[in-house]
Design an enzyme around this catalytic site. Structure first.
Site, PDB file in Angstrom:
ATOM      1  N   GLY A  25       0.725  -5.803   0.376  1.00 29.47           N
ATOM      2  CA  GLY A  25      -0.220  -6.000  -0.715  1.00 29.47           C
ATOM      3  C   GLY A  25       0.434  -6.511  -1.988  1.00 29.47           C
ATOM      4  O   GLY A  25      -0.203  -7.202  -2.787  1.00 29.47           O
ATOM      5  N   GLU A  65       2.541  -6.566   7.500  1.00 27.74           N
ATOM      6  CA  GLU A  65       1.545  -5.648   8.072  1.00 27.74           C
ATOM      7  C   GLU A  65       1.557  -5.584   9.589  1.00 27.74           C
ATOM      8  O   GLU A  65       1.305  -4.522  10.171  1.00 27.74           O
ATOM      9  CB  GLU A  65       0.143  -6.042   7.585  1.00 27.74           C
ATOM     10  CG  GLU A  65      -0.157  -5.662   6.137  1.00 27.74           C
ATOM     11  CD  GLU A  65       0.302  -6.722   5.150  1.00 27.74           C
ATOM     12  OE1 GLU A  65      -0.057  -6.618   3.963  1.00 27.74           O
ATOM     13  OE2 GLU A  65       1.036  -7.653   5.565  1.00 27.74           O
ATOM     14  N   GLU A  98       0.494 -10.106  -1.541  1.00 26.89           N
ATOM     15  CA  GLU A  98      -0.887 -10.606  -1.607  1.00 26.89           C
ATOM     16  C   GLU A  98      -1.332 -10.774  -3.054  1.00 26.89           C
ATOM     17  O   GLU A  98      -2.011 -11.743  -3.401  1.00 26.89           O
ATOM     18  CB  GLU A  98      -1.819  -9.647  -0.862  1.00 26.89           C
ATOM     19  CG  GLU A  98      -1.626  -9.706   0.650  1.00 26.89           C
ATOM     20  CD  GLU A  98      -2.508  -8.740   1.402  1.00 26.89           C
ATOM     21  OE1 GLU A  98      -3.401  -9.201   2.143  1.00 26.89           O
ATOM     22  OE2 GLU A  98      -2.312  -7.517   1.257  1.00 26.89           O
ATOM     23  N   ALA A 154       0.830  -1.205   0.000  1.00 29.46           N
ATOM     24  CA  ALA A 154       0.000   0.000   0.000  1.00 29.46           C
ATOM     25  C   ALA A 154       0.866   1.259   0.000  1.00 29.46           C
ATOM     26  O   ALA A 154       1.968   1.286   0.550  1.00 29.46           O
ATOM     27  CB  ALA A 154      -0.914   0.004   1.220  1.00 29.46           C
TER      28      ALA A 154
END
Length: 249
Positions: free
Chosen positions: A96, A119, A99, A51
């Site tokens: 992310g 995270e 991910e 992010a």
């Protein structure tokens, strides 16, 4: 090939990049000529840093859940993409970014890649599918350890843990994982396009249900290929000892 190219921000996931990714996946998913999708970065040393935390800091707390939901939907769009997908990880895939790589069907990493769901180090949790996808790819207790600690793995360690299919030594042009991904995609091009789509659906939809339901899904997918021109062509090519000419019908 879907290329990430936001060099000034390490391909971090901003609102604008999320919109571009979402639109690109939608358009590519409608491309009848496409057979395999490779997701890569053209920024040296970076796949995706996760992010965009600078942009995130400017968001009102009420905006964040909606934005994270958008990132999660992109993760699902990669997982549900009609054709096989390969994530070529030639650099850092963190938060992310990892991910999204986990959402691909296959992953290839360079030895100097960095992979981690970091995270918890920021007092949050993976929100774009990481808790669910990692624990379905590797043993659950290992996934928990990696997420609890926010540990970052290099490409060799990622292979040892089972996060990636292949790890390759990085080359002078910093695209070794991409080059191996192209080679891997080439192996799939001799397969029937409809068969590739059907077998991906059978695996994705069947893996998390009981065996009888999974077999029923497989049967339904088999029925889809049974009535295709490609199936007839495949049998004819085998009989005539030649390469098949599939048309995706």
């Amino acid at each position: 090939v879907l290329s990430l190219n936001r060099p000034k921000a390490a391909n971090s996931l901003s609102r604008s990049l999320a919109r571009a990714l979402n639109e690109s996946l939608y358009q590519l998913g409608k491309d009848e000529e496409l057979r395999v999708l490779i997701i890569r970065s053209v920024v040296p040393g970076i796949f995706c840093a996760g992010a965009d935390l600078k942009e995130r800091a400017t968001m009102h707390i009420k905006e964040i859940p909606h934005f994270v939901a958008k990132l999660r939907s992109i993760s699902s769009a990669i997982y549900d993409f009609p054709f096989p997908t390969i994530a070529a990880i030639d650099g850092a895939a963190l938060g992310g970014g990892l991910e999204y790589a986990l959402s691909a069907d296959l992953r290839v990493a360079s030895t100097n890649a960095k992979l981690g769901l970091v995270e918890t180090k920021l007092a949050i949790i993976p929100g774009a599918g990481g808790t669910q996808r990692l624990s379905r790819i590797i043993p659950r207790h290992i996934a928990k350890e990696l997420i609890f600690t926010g540990r970052i793995l290099d490409g060799t360690q990622a292979l040892e843990y089972g996060l990636v299919n292949y790890t390759v030594p990085q080359n002078e042009t910093n695209d070794a994982a991409y080059q191996r991904s192209v080679s891997l995609a080439g192996e799939m091009l001799s397969a029937g396009p409809v068969a590739l789509r059907a077998v991906k659906t059978a695996i994705n939809r069947g893996v998390d249900v009981d065996i009888n339901t999974g077999l029923a899904i497989e049967a339904a997918c088999y029925q889809q290929v049974l009535v295709t021109k490609d199936r007839v062509e495949g049998l004819a090519a085998f009989k005539e000892k030649r390469a098949p000419k599939y048309i995706g019908e």
